[in-house]
Design an enzyme around this catalytic site. Structure first.
Site, PDB file in Angstrom:
ATOM      1  N   CYS A 131       0.827  -1.200   0.000  1.00 49.51           N
ATOM      2  CA  CYS A 131       0.000   0.000   0.000  1.00 49.51           C
ATOM      3  C   CYS A 131       0.867   1.258   0.000  1.00 49.51           C
ATOM      4  O   CYS A 131       1.323   1.717   1.056  1.00 49.51           O
ATOM      5  CB  CYS A 131      -0.936  -0.009   1.211  1.00 49.51           C
ATOM      6  SG  CYS A 131      -1.971   1.459   1.278  1.00 49.51           S
ATOM      7  N   CYS A 174      -0.579   4.120   2.047  1.00 49.61           N
ATOM      8  CA  CYS A 174      -0.422   3.987   3.500  1.00 49.61           C
ATOM      9  C   CYS A 174       1.025   4.276   3.919  1.00 49.61           C
ATOM     10  O   CYS A 174       1.262   4.903   4.939  1.00 49.61           O
ATOM     11  CB  CYS A 174      -0.761   2.567   3.962  1.00 49.61           C
ATOM     12  SG  CYS A 174      -2.220   1.864   3.213  1.00 49.61           S
ATOM     13  N   ASP A 175       2.000   3.777   3.148  1.00 54.53           N
ATOM     14  CA  ASP A 175       3.377   3.736   3.646  1.00 54.53           C
ATOM     15  C   ASP A 175       4.380   4.588   2.867  1.00 54.53           C
ATOM     16  O   ASP A 175       5.519   4.750   3.301  1.00 54.53           O
ATOM     17  CB  ASP A 175       3.865   2.273   3.655  1.00 54.53           C
ATOM     18  CG  ASP A 175       3.000   1.413   4.558  1.00 54.53           C
ATOM     19  OD1 ASP A 175       2.612   1.904   5.636  1.00 54.53           O
ATOM     20  OD2 ASP A 175       2.695   0.269   4.183  1.00 54.53           O
TER      21      ASP A 175
END
Ligand code: NAP
Length: 309
Positions: A132, A135-136
């Site tokens: 992701c 997300c990261d």
């Protein structure tokens, strides 16, 4: 006893909920582990009709949820672990310690990111291995990172990561991207993105703290090995349908996708399937939403014919 339990909260699940709720059947939605599904891990959605300027994936999903709730949809924060059919043609859905009864079920559990199956992958999640970028990605500023895969997801991740990383390698097992032309062109023209063709990752190399430092690559044509320095690897090699809890209930294809026998009806009367869990061809937000709508209409018709509602 519920009329309809909808399992899953992606595009398919929320669209089904909007239709079932507007038919006054008060659906219960079981949220699953990732509320909002895959679109909550993407950035801008440019191809969902009605949003000419694009819309952020999480925002689109929140709007779908609000629309479903506006008409009386209820949601429980649980993940289904089992579905059984009883002798009276009703169903019991188990979710951990809880259980729910329903006259019909719409399965919209989507699909989860696939990984390569390398030995240390589980330990590396959160330590330089992820699927992701949204997300990261921001955790890896000014360092080199890699994306594995050659599809639209890999390209989208690579472009997003280029905002943070010093360099983005896109490691693909062939010498041509599978992604749509517009995405492929964007990636290939990008100054920070470098494709590495015909290559498979054979090892994630870590430091003594267990953080990702390099990937070992094997060229599939020359068999040559090489090491590339990266602080994080973003895996974008497709998905596995979330049907593990349904293997004894309905027919699945050899890859685990739910088989739709007639419309969205599965092999079991009263159980309908919508979205990526039952579609490995299109896998678009809009096709998932379309199947969610169809499943809702078919569940409505089934309830009316079977139970006279
Ligand atoms: P995908 O199109 O199935 O692509 C998966 C990629 O991973 C392929 O390039 C494949 O290589 C590679 N791959 C698969 N297994 C591998 C393995 N074991 N080792 C190394 N590489 C492997 O998946 P996706 O990119 O997630 O896209 C899924 C669907 O969503 C598609 O229909 C796509 O168009 C859609 N999507 C659309 C958008 C958008 O329109 N904005 C964004 C994201 C996704 P090969 O090419 O050699 O098979």
């Amino acid at each position: 006893m519920e009329n309809v339990i909808i399992i899953g909260t992606g595009c398919a699940g929320w669209t089904a909920a909007i239709y079932v709720a507007r038919a006054n059947l008060k659906p219960l939605v079981l949220a699953g582990d990732q509320i909002g599904g895959q679109l909550t891990t993407t950035t801008e959605v440019e191809n969902f009709p009605g949003f000419p300027e694009g819309i952020m994936g999480p925002e689109l999903m929140m709007k779908m949820q609000q629309q479903a709730e506006r008409f009386g949809t209820r949601m429980e924060y649980v993940a289904a672990t089992k579905v059984e059919k009883l002798a009276d043609d009703t169903f019991v859905v188990t979710a951990g310690e809880k259980s729910y009864e329903a006259r019909s079920i719409i399965i919209a559990t989507g699909a989860s990111p696939r990984h390569l199956g390398l030995p240390n992958e589980k330990e590396l999640i959160g330590h330089g291995l992820t699927s992701c970028a949204t997300c990261d990605g921001a955790f890896y500023p000014d360092v080199p990172v890699a994306v594995i895969g050659g599809g639209d997801s890999a390209c989208e991740e690579a472009v997003f990561l280029s905002k943070f990383a010093s360099k983005v390698y896109i490691i693909h097992r062939r010498d041509e991207l599978r992604a749509s032309k517009i995405m492929a062109d964007r990636v290939l023209a990008h100054e920070k993105i470098e494709p590495i063709w015909d290559s498979a990752v054979s090892e994630y190399v870590t430091d003594d703290k267990g953080e990702m430092t390099q990937v070992r690559l094997q060229n599939r044509k020359s068999n040559e090995e090489s090491l590339v320095d990266v602080k994080c690897v973003f895996v974008a090699i497709g998905h596995i349908p979330n049907t593990q809890f349904l293997v004894d209930l309905v027919n699945l294809d050899p890859n685990g996708y739910l088989l739709r026998e007639k419309g969205t009806q599965t092999s079991l009367e009263g159980v309908f399937a919508a979205g990526d869990v039952a579609d490995h061809d299109y896998r678009q937000a809009i096709t998932a939403a379309g199947l969610g709508c169809a499943a809702a209409l078919e569940a409505e018709r089934y309830l009316s014919e079977k139970f006279g509602d």
